[in-house]
Design an enzyme around this catalytic site. Structure first.
Site, PDB file in Angstrom:
ATOM      1  N   ARG A  76       0.844  -1.196   0.000  1.00  0.00           N
ATOM      2  CA  ARG A  76       0.000   0.000   0.000  1.00  0.00           C
ATOM      3  C   ARG A  76       0.875   1.240   0.000  1.00  0.00           C
ATOM      4  O   ARG A  76       2.084   1.182   0.233  1.00  0.00           O
ATOM      5  CB  ARG A  76      -0.924   0.005   1.228  1.00  0.00           C
ATOM      6  CG  ARG A  76      -0.171   0.073   2.544  1.00  0.00           C
ATOM      7  CD  ARG A  76      -1.060   0.471   3.721  1.00  0.00           C
ATOM      8  NE  ARG A  76      -0.350   0.363   4.983  1.00  0.00           N
ATOM      9  CZ  ARG A  76       0.501   1.261   5.448  1.00  0.00           C
ATOM     10  NH1 ARG A  76       0.766   2.361   4.742  1.00  0.00           N
ATOM     11  NH2 ARG A  76       1.100   1.091   6.608  1.00  0.00           N
ATOM     12  N   GLY A  78       1.971   5.012   1.641  1.00  0.00           N
ATOM     13  CA  GLY A  78       2.100   5.552   2.991  1.00  0.00           C
ATOM     14  C   GLY A  78       3.255   4.968   3.771  1.00  0.00           C
ATOM     15  O   GLY A  78       4.059   4.182   3.272  1.00  0.00           O
ATOM     16  N   THR A  81       1.844   2.318  10.054  1.00  0.00           N
ATOM     17  CA  THR A  81       0.636   2.543  10.832  1.00  0.00           C
ATOM     18  C   THR A  81       0.373   1.325  11.709  1.00  0.00           C
ATOM     19  O   THR A  81       1.037   0.304  11.590  1.00  0.00           O
ATOM     20  CB  THR A  81      -0.580   2.838   9.933  1.00  0.00           C
ATOM     21  OG1 THR A  81      -1.650   3.346  10.751  1.00  0.00           O
ATOM     22  CG2 THR A  81      -1.051   1.603   9.196  1.00  0.00           C
ATOM     23  N   GLY A 151      -4.479   4.191   3.520  1.00  0.00           N
ATOM     24  CA  GLY A 151      -3.349   3.688   2.745  1.00  0.00           C
ATOM     25  C   GLY A 151      -3.893   2.762   1.678  1.00  0.00           C
ATOM     26  O   GLY A 151      -4.403   1.684   1.994  1.00  0.00           O
ATOM     27  N   CYS A 180       2.307   7.141  10.565  1.00  0.00           N
ATOM     28  CA  CYS A 180       2.375   7.684   9.199  1.00  0.00           C
ATOM     29  C   CYS A 180       3.553   8.625   9.008  1.00  0.00           C
ATOM     30  O   CYS A 180       3.543   9.459   8.100  1.00  0.00           O
ATOM     31  CB  CYS A 180       1.064   8.360   8.820  1.00  0.00           C
ATOM     32  SG  CYS A 180      -0.353   7.229   8.875  1.00  0.00           S
TER      33      CYS A 180
END
EC number: 2.3.1.181
Length: 361
Positions: A76, A78, A81, A151, A180
């Site tokens: 993904r 980003g 997280t 994301g 993030c």
């Protein structure tokens, strides 16, 4: 009007979630299913996006192990997280039509679904252009705090991954990372903002409604295809604990497993667990509910075949005699590390791990 099938799956082990995304995505590309929204909760994990920096995991490996938090790399977008219980994770599996084939528009639509959901609970949220996600407070304000992470991954205009909305999330786990990659702002949850726990099913219901509206779709409620049980048969305590493993016959895969089986019509999970133990081992013993229920995909079938499994344990005497049923050709009592190494599926390993901590009947 397109349909959006919403699956409310409860707990899903993270690697099982990745497999579900892959299978749903393949089925959608082949037009064997329509668009889908998977709503679920993960156990505590840290996930790294393509742009993630490892230094944004601030906790040591020892601390992560102590907290029971695993780390996964993903495709993904980003940075790093956190996912965990009390957080609703959403995976929209959408094949975007030509008029929606704009990555920025898609991200804005996901943000809008979260913003409208929060508004339904009296929380005013929005986007901060320089930072991903959904926020409370204004850009530049010292009290800006993230409540929803986004994301996404798009390939051939198929969407995977998605969002994570903090409902009753353990916010202390965000101290393990720089969420993030943003050091200038904090993280919050619906529970913290509203001052009381919030019903996760209620939030999922609103998310389903709002995402259906945002993506101009007609909602369909998805269901699981199969309900099963997994039972860890144990004897001994601590380092002396032993787990009963059964080996499936070659035509059934030939792998080692705990006692497993399907619920029969009208049967409760505890009744199924007791019956499966008797049929597969010859033992007539009380079962202990481990309060472990999770969902996963059975095999690699397309469309995915969804299973909801309920975990139990049985405590046996060391001299217990086992009588195998027709589905297995061998059994062994093994120590816990050996059991965890042999069991091929995360749900089976989690059942054993929880059985170690379960009270004796």
């Amino acid at each position: 009007m397109n349909t959006l099938t919403v699956f409310r799956l409860g707990r899903v082990e993270y690697e099982d979630g990745l497999k579900l995304m892959h299978l749903f995505g393949e089925a959608r590309l082949q037009e064997r299913i329509g668009d889908a929204l998977l709503l679920l909760e993960h156990p505590p994990v840290l996930t790294l996006g393509r742009a993630a920096k490892r230094e944004n995991i601030t906790a040591t490996d020892a601390r992560l192990s102590e907290e029971g938090v695993e780390v996964f790399d993903t495709n993904r977008g980003g940075d790093v997280t956190y996912h965990g219980p009390g957080q609703v994770v959403g995976y929209p599996i959408l094949l975007l039509p030509p008029e929606r084939r704009d990555v920025r528009r898609y991200v804005r639509d996901v943000e809008r679904g979260l913003i409208q959901t929060l508004a339904a609970f009296g929380l005013t949220a929005g986007a901060i252009p320089k930072w991903p996600g959904v926020w409370l407070g204004q850009e530049g304000s010292p009290d800006a705090r993230k409540i929803g992470a986004i994301g996404v991954h798009l390939s051939r205009w198929l969407t995977t991954h998605g969002f994570a909305l903090n409902v009753n999330t353990n916010l202390e786990h965000f101290q393990l990372i720089v969420p993030c990659g943003i050091r200038e702002a904090g993280v919050t949850s619906m529970q913290r903002e509203l001052g009381h726990p919030v019903s996760v099913p209620d939030v999922e219901e609103v998310l389903a409604r709002e995402f259906t509206q945002v993506f101009d779709a007609q909602r369909v409620d998805g269901t699981v295809d199969l309900r099963t049980v997994s039972v860890a048969v144990m004897h001994g305590r601590g380092l002396e604990a032993r787990v009963l493993l059964l080996r499936r016959t070659p035509e059934r895969g030939g792998f080692w497993q705990t006692v497993t089986g399907r619920l029969e019509p009208g049967e409760s999970p505890v009744e199924a667990a007791r019956r499966e133990v008797a049929e597969e081992t010859g033992l007539q013993l009380p079962v202990v509910d481990l309060a472990y229920r999770h969902a996963f995909a059975l095999g690699d079938a397309l469309p995915p075949k969804l299973v909801e499994e309920h975990g139990f344990t049985v405590h046996a005497a060391p001299d217990t005699q086992v009588r195998l049923g027709p589905e297995h050709d061998a059994f062994e009592w093994v120590d816990v590390p050996t059991a965890l190494a042999r069991l091929p599926f995360r749900g089976l390993r989690e059942t054993v791990t929880r059985a170690l901590k379960a009270p004796r009947p």
